[in-house]
Design a protein around this motif. Structure first.
Motif, PDB file in Angstrom:
ATOM      1  N   HIS A 469       0.405  -1.212  -0.237  1.00  0.00           N
ATOM      2  CA  HIS A 469       0.085   0.292   0.234  1.00  0.00           C
ATOM      3  C   HIS A 469       0.782   1.205  -0.244  1.00  0.00           C
ATOM      4  N   PHE A 470       1.299   1.960  -1.483  1.00  0.00           N
ATOM      5  CA  PHE A 470       1.711   3.044  -1.280  1.00  0.00           C
ATOM      6  C   PHE A 470       1.476   3.989  -0.376  1.00  0.00           C
ATOM      7  N   ASN A 471       0.101   4.299  -0.226  1.00  0.00           N
ATOM      8  CA  ASN A 471      -0.053   5.478  -0.251  1.00  0.00           C
ATOM      9  C   ASN A 471       0.245   5.910   1.423  1.00  0.00           C
ATOM     10  N   LYS A 472       0.651   4.617   2.576  1.00  0.00           N
ATOM     11  CA  LYS A 472       1.008   3.969   3.699  1.00  0.00           C
ATOM     12  C   LYS A 472       2.008   4.677   3.937  1.00  0.00           C
ATOM     13  N   GLY A 473       2.785   4.652   3.135  1.00  0.00           N
ATOM     14  CA  GLY A 473       4.241   5.005   3.452  1.00  0.00           C
ATOM     15  C   GLY A 473       4.578   6.494   2.330  1.00  0.00           C
ATOM     16  N   ALA A 479       7.258  17.678   1.536  1.00  0.00           N
ATOM     17  CA  ALA A 479       7.681  18.290   2.765  1.00  0.00           C
ATOM     18  C   ALA A 479       6.932  18.385   3.222  1.00  0.00           C
ATOM     19  N   ASP A 480       5.795  19.744   3.124  1.00  0.00           N
ATOM     20  CA  ASP A 480       5.033  19.792   3.905  1.00  0.00           C
ATOM     21  C   ASP A 480       3.924  19.124   4.131  1.00  0.00           C
ATOM     22  N   ALA A 481       3.889  17.854   3.649  1.00  0.00           N
ATOM     23  CA  ALA A 481       2.629  16.372   4.245  1.00  0.00           C
ATOM     24  C   ALA A 481       3.605  15.760   5.413  1.00  0.00           C
ATOM     25  N   ILE A 482       5.243  15.475   4.659  1.00  0.00           N
ATOM     26  CA  ILE A 482       5.864  15.138   6.205  1.00  0.00           C
ATOM     27  C   ILE A 482       5.417  15.407   6.854  1.00  0.00           C
ATOM     28  N   ALA A 483       5.597  16.817   6.874  1.00  0.00           N
ATOM     29  CA  ALA A 483       6.799  17.413   7.731  1.00  0.00           C
ATOM     30  C   ALA A 483       4.820  17.821   9.188  1.00  0.00           C
ATOM     31  N   ARG A 484       3.481  17.669   8.902  1.00  0.00           N
ATOM     32  CA  ARG A 484       2.727  17.463   8.853  1.00  0.00           C
ATOM     33  C   ARG A 484       1.677  16.692   9.947  1.00  0.00           C
ATOM     34  N   SER A 485       2.549  15.374   9.275  1.00  0.00           N
ATOM     35  CA  SER A 485       2.559  14.123   9.131  1.00  0.00           C
ATOM     36  C   SER A 485       3.355  13.889  10.526  1.00  0.00           C
ATOM     37  N   ARG A 486       4.622  14.278  10.305  1.00  0.00           N
ATOM     38  CA  ARG A 486       5.996  13.638  11.544  1.00  0.00           C
ATOM     39  C   ARG A 486       5.553  14.664  12.676  1.00  0.00           C
ATOM     40  N   ASP A 487       5.038  15.487  12.811  1.00  0.00           N
ATOM     41  CA  ASP A 487       3.864  16.265  13.994  1.00  0.00           C
ATOM     42  C   ASP A 487       2.901  15.679  15.038  1.00  0.00           C
ATOM     43  N   THR A 488       2.781  13.900  14.401  1.00  0.00           N
ATOM     44  CA  THR A 488       1.770  13.466  15.670  1.00  0.00           C
ATOM     45  C   THR A 488       2.437  12.532  15.946  1.00  0.00           C
ATOM     46  N   ALA A 489       1.409  11.769  16.961  1.00  0.00           N
ATOM     47  CA  ALA A 489       1.747  10.336  17.791  1.00  0.00           C
ATOM     48  C   ALA A 489       2.081   9.288  16.924  1.00  0.00           C
ATOM     49  N   MET A 490       2.033   9.112  15.474  1.00  0.00           N
ATOM     50  CA  MET A 490       2.121   7.964  14.893  1.00  0.00           C
ATOM     51  C   MET A 490       4.089   7.083  14.954  1.00  0.00           C
ATOM     52  N   ASN A 491       4.070   6.131  14.862  1.00  0.00           N
ATOM     53  CA  ASN A 491       5.590   5.417  14.591  1.00  0.00           C
ATOM     54  C   ASN A 491       6.314   6.154  13.617  1.00  0.00           C
ATOM     55  N   PRO A 492       7.447   6.600  13.397  1.00  0.00           N
ATOM     56  CA  PRO A 492       8.034   8.185  12.932  1.00  0.00           C
ATOM     57  C   PRO A 492       8.802   7.197  11.453  1.00  0.00           C
ATOM     58  N   GLY A 493       7.964   5.716  11.666  1.00  0.00           N
ATOM     59  CA  GLY A 493       8.631   5.084  10.807  1.00  0.00           C
ATOM     60  C   GLY A 493       8.480   5.529   9.211  1.00  0.00           C
ATOM     61  N   ALA A 494       6.825   5.706   9.651  1.00  0.00           N
ATOM     62  CA  ALA A 494       6.196   5.985   8.625  1.00  0.00           C
ATOM     63  C   ALA A 494       6.217   6.895   7.442  1.00  0.00           C
ATOM     64  N   MET A 495       7.410   8.273   7.924  1.00  0.00           N
ATOM     65  CA  MET A 495       7.463   9.310   7.238  1.00  0.00           C
ATOM     66  C   MET A 495       8.661   8.385   6.207  1.00  0.00           C
ATOM     67  N   ASP A 496       9.404   7.609   6.637  1.00  0.00           N
ATOM     68  CA  ASP A 496      10.670   6.925   5.893  1.00  0.00           C
ATOM     69  C   ASP A 496       9.853   5.526   4.657  1.00  0.00           C
ATOM     70  N   ALA A 497       8.892   5.219   4.816  1.00  0.00           N
ATOM     71  CA  ALA A 497       9.059   4.050   4.191  1.00  0.00           C
ATOM     72  C   ALA A 497       8.186   4.191   2.825  1.00  0.00           C
ATOM     73  N   PHE A 498       8.543   3.559   1.664  1.00  0.00           N
ATOM     74  CA  PHE A 498       7.596   3.947   0.726  1.00  0.00           C
ATOM     75  C   PHE A 498       6.302   2.963   0.079  1.00  0.00           C
ATOM     76  N   ALA A 499       6.326   2.111   1.243  1.00  0.00           N
ATOM     77  CA  ALA A 499       4.992   1.522   1.591  1.00  0.00           C
ATOM     78  C   ALA A 499       4.531   0.845   3.007  1.00  0.00           C
ATOM     79  N   LEU A 500       3.143   0.282   3.081  1.00  0.00           N
ATOM     80  CA  LEU A 500       3.244  -1.042   4.089  1.00  0.00           C
ATOM     81  C   LEU A 500       2.333  -2.129   3.460  1.00  0.00           C
TER      82      LEU A 500
END
Length: 607
Positions: A469-473, A479-500
């Motif tokens: 699931h490419f949209n789940k990595g 950069a702005d989408a990653i920055a918003r998502s990084r400022d959350t409690a979820m596992n930071p590994g999702a920001m560096d993943a190309f897929a789930l």
């Protein structure tokens, strides 16, 4: 699962490795201050509320207290409610409108869908406050259900009081929203109550107003639950997670107080509900989300390709991943590719901001590579479709142009917008055999590692099929989408993943009491073994990969680190601050290591 007192010590033992882990060492102190009460009350036990006390709660919530009973409870008598439930068991709108049922009917050797004793059918925040105060006063197991899509059974618990938010579904759009206590800039946004589904939000924001809000791919998922889990949708590679787009929320905490939280007011609670998991920190009653300019087009690519040998399939896997890296690893593309054990590749991708011709040009080199080799055939011919983005969730548009892609709520009084994607129908009411997920880091797409990735993928398919699931990595997102998502409690590994990566297995609905639908547990356990072997093969190239809390293994080991990584100590501190007594409980939720699996017995704190 009911635990006896003599098992307390044994249950505490698995906590020791977690408690000594450096990743979560900071959480030990945060969770060491346990409350003064040691068990929750079940019906028939001393302390269970009297009829008069339940009547008081009913009066406090305007008569909206319901005694729950499964519609399958009296199936042997020709009961009309049972007949209707059997007819509608694959209808997610019916399941959502029935507080005694859940969207998943259970999980082998894990949990079974069983109703709460009572439910408060909340229509406003005051109803939620009354239910929270009642549960705290009487030491009740408290459950919150919005959309009810939890695979883990977190919106379900027998012997409990349910806060059911389905009727809290008002939506309001804002041209210029500034969170309370903050200073500009004002931004376009939408406020959604906790019981709304994403079909409601998409209708209001996209179909009617011509804007975009980041939500879930399945239209019947609840808005509040998705945001609290992190929240991926088909176009997250462009817009980030739903939690990353949260501007403000209203939350009822364990003391019955109502909080309006944002980046300026109670920022720790605000951060914690953005991906910290629903049902652990409070009851979210209202959310305000950023909206975006709508792309001109949304579209999709469907089809499947089969290789005639294992050797050819290995080559196809490697070519597919190189093509993804070079052509699709960008904000335009999302959703999934599925890899099967019969050497088949299934395409189910979506795109945004491209025309049909542009999408076809992107895929042309890949299809030319396939057609140039006799080892492959198109099992299903490829289709590329594109449409005005405003119609992507427009039920009437699909009825006119592509009725095969949607399924309608079949009840005679159903509103016309109540549809779901046909591809989602199979999961409605499902009984899960096994399920696992893992974020795959973008480093695997490096040319030096790509062949090893392809080989791990091939080995995985020898045990079971899986999807990427490419949209789940979020690697490859702006950069702005990653920055918003990084400022959350979820596992930071999702920001560096190309897929789930996801693998799973299931069978038809198996709610207790359904005639003739006893699950085959022997088969379920065999399937689970295949799922585990599949994921273990993938993890040979991604050891230690985290897992998405909403789409994960019920038996996840080291779940604190897997779901939240280095964010868990901070989440545990927020739990201690806002719910020191542990009123809110979901299995494998923040602070749940202090309780038995069923949430009824407090264990010794980690040492």
């Amino acid at each position: 699962m009911h635990r006896r007192d003599l098992l307390k010590a044994a249950l505490a033992l698995p906590l020791l490795p977690w408690a000594m882990s450096p990743t979560v060492a900071g959480a030990r102190q945060a969770l060491s201050a346990v409350g003064t009460w040691h068990s929750r009350v079940r019906p028939g036990q001393p302390g269970w509320p009297t009829s008069a006390q339940w009547d008081e709660l009913s009066h406090a919530v305007g008569g909206r207290l319901q005694r729950l009973q499964s519609p399958f409870e009296h199936c042997g008598t020709g009961d009309a409610a049972c007949q209707e439930a059997l007819k509608q068991v694959r209808n997610p709108y019916y399941l959502g409108d029935t507080p005694s049922l859940t969207q998943t009917s259970g999980w082998a050797d894990a949990w079974t869908s069983r109703p709460s004793v009572y439910a408060v059918a909340a229509e406003n925040t005051s109803d939620v406050v009354a239910a929270v105060n009642f549960a705290r006063k009487h030491h009740l197991r408290l459950v919150v259900k919005g959309g009810g899509h939890s695979y883990q059974g977190t919106s379900d618990a027998p012997d409990s009081l349910l806060i059911w938010t389905r009727h809290m579904n008002q939506i309001a759009l804002h041209d210029a929203f500034v969170p309370q206590g903050c200073e500009g800039p004002a931004r376009p946004a939408v406020t959604v109550e906790a019981g709304a589904m994403w079909v409601d939000a998409y209708n209001a924001v996209t179909t009617k107003a011509g804007r975009y809000v980041q939500g879930g791919g399945c239209m019947t998922v609840g808005v509040a639950g998705l945001v609290q889990s992190g929240g991926f949708g088909s176009f997250s590679k462009r817009f980030g997670t739903a939690s990353g787009n949260l501007l403000e929320a209203e939350v009822v905490t364990a003391d019955g107080k109502v909080h309006t939280v944002n980046a300026c007011r109670e920022p720790e609670l605000f951060w914690a509900i953005k991906g910290g998991g629903g049902g652990s920190l409070g009851v979210v009653t209202r959310l305000t989300l950023l909206t975006h300019d709508l792309p001109d087009t949304f579209g999709a690519v469907f089809g499947s390709v089969q290789a005639d040998s294992d050797q050819a399939y290995r080559a196809l896997l490697a070519q597919t991943m190189r093509f993804y890296r070079d052509a699709l690893f960008n904000p335009h593309w999302g959703e999934q590719l599925t890899f099967h054990g019969d050497n088949t590749l299934h395409l189910s991708m979506v795109f945004q901001g491209l025309s049909k011709q542009e999408a076809e040009q992107v895929w042309a080199p890949f299809f030319a590579w396939i057609k140039a080799r006799n080892a492959y055939r198109f099992k299903n011919e490829v289709q590329v479709i594109a449409m005005p983005a405003r119609h992507f969730w427009d039920a009437e548009f699909f009825r006119q142009h592509a009725p095969q892609l949607i399924v309608a709520d079949s009840r005679p009084d159903a509103p016309p917008d109540r549809v779901l994607w046909a591809g989602d129908e199979g999961q409605v009411g499902q009984f899960i055999h096994g399920y696992r997920s893992a974020w795959l880091p973008q480093s695997l797409l490096d040319e030096r590692r790509l062949d090893a990735l392809a080989e791990a993928m091939f080995q995985a398919t020898r045990h079971w099929g899986f999807s990427l699931h490419f949209n789940k990595g979020l690697a490859g997102a702006p950069a702005d989408a990653i920055a918003r998502s990084r400022d959350t409690a979820m596992n930071p590994g999702a920001m560096d993943a190309f897929a789930l990566a996801i693998t799973g297995s299931e069978s038809k609905p198996a709610f207790p009491g359904m005639p003739g639908n006893t699950p085959n547990l022997e088969r379920a356990r065999q399937d689970k073994q295949g799922n585990d072997q599949c994921m273990d093969a993938l993890l040979t190239v991604a050891p230690g990969a985290g897992s998405y809390v909403s789409e994960s293994d019920y038996f996840e080991r080291d779940w604190q680190t897997s779901f939240w990584g280095g964010n868990y100590p901070r989440l545990a501190a927020a739990k201690r601050r806002y719910d020191p007594e542990g009123l809110f409980f979901v299995r494998h939720g923040v602070g749940s290591e202090g309780w038995s699996d069923d949430g009824f017995t407090r264990l010794k704190p980690p040492v």
